[in-house]
Design a protein around this motif. Sequence first.
Motif, PDB file in Angstrom:
ATOM      1  N   PRO A   1       0.810  -1.229   0.000  1.00 42.38           N
ATOM      2  CA  PRO A   1       0.000   0.000   0.000  1.00 42.38           C
ATOM      3  C   PRO A   1       0.846   1.283   0.000  1.00 42.38           C
ATOM      4  O   PRO A   1       0.384   2.322  -0.465  1.00 42.38           O
ATOM      5  CB  PRO A   1      -0.821  -0.097   1.283  1.00 42.38           C
ATOM      6  N   ASP A   2       2.080   1.218   0.502  1.00 46.30           N
ATOM      7  CA  ASP A   2       2.928   2.411   0.552  1.00 46.30           C
ATOM      8  C   ASP A   2       3.672   2.672  -0.766  1.00 46.30           C
ATOM      9  O   ASP A   2       4.505   3.569  -0.861  1.00 46.30           O
ATOM     10  CB  ASP A   2       3.926   2.311   1.699  1.00 46.30           C
ATOM     11  N   GLY A   3       3.382   1.888  -1.800  1.00 46.51           N
ATOM     12  CA  GLY A   3       3.978   2.109  -3.121  1.00 46.51           C
ATOM     13  C   GLY A   3       5.171   1.241  -3.443  1.00 46.51           C
ATOM     14  O   GLY A   3       5.594   1.165  -4.591  1.00 46.51           O
ATOM     15  N   TRP A   4       5.745   0.574  -2.441  1.00 44.20           N
ATOM     16  CA  TRP A   4       6.895  -0.309  -2.679  1.00 44.20           C
ATOM     17  C   TRP A   4       6.450  -1.580  -3.374  1.00 44.20           C
ATOM     18  O   TRP A   4       5.374  -2.105  -3.103  1.00 44.20           O
ATOM     19  CB  TRP A   4       7.581  -0.668  -1.365  1.00 44.20           C
ATOM     20  N   ILE A   5       7.295  -2.094  -4.238  1.00 45.79           N
ATOM     21  CA  ILE A   5       7.079  -3.387  -4.885  1.00 45.79           C
ATOM     22  C   ILE A   5       8.106  -4.340  -4.285  1.00 45.79           C
ATOM     23  O   ILE A   5       9.306  -4.082  -4.318  1.00 45.79           O
ATOM     24  CB  ILE A   5       7.261  -3.280  -6.407  1.00 45.79           C
ATOM     25  N   TRP A   6       7.624  -5.432  -3.705  1.00 45.72           N
ATOM     26  CA  TRP A   6       8.493  -6.434  -3.075  1.00 45.72           C
ATOM     27  C   TRP A   6       8.654  -7.600  -4.038  1.00 45.72           C
ATOM     28  O   TRP A   6       7.679  -8.109  -4.587  1.00 45.72           O
ATOM     29  CB  TRP A   6       7.886  -6.909  -1.768  1.00 45.72           C
TER      30      TRP A   6
END
Length: 70
Positions: free
Chosen positions: A44-49
């Motif tokens: 949700p915070d924009g990071w792609i894991w």
Amino acid sequence: AVIDSATIWIGTEKGIWKMDLKTEKFSRFEPVKEGSVYDILSAPDGWIWISTRFNGLVRYHPVTDKLERF
């Protein structure tokens, strides 16, 4: 993984490919171009894991272009 309404990220045994849904063209995600990709998740915070076989756990922020390896 569908990261946003315009891009699909595809993990393969040879890295990551991104498909632009507007142009229907593929491009390689260069920071993770070798090794098997097990999973791609959008937070949700924009990071792609990204979990990989040889590159470990990677997180990438497409807006800031910041990449971190764990």
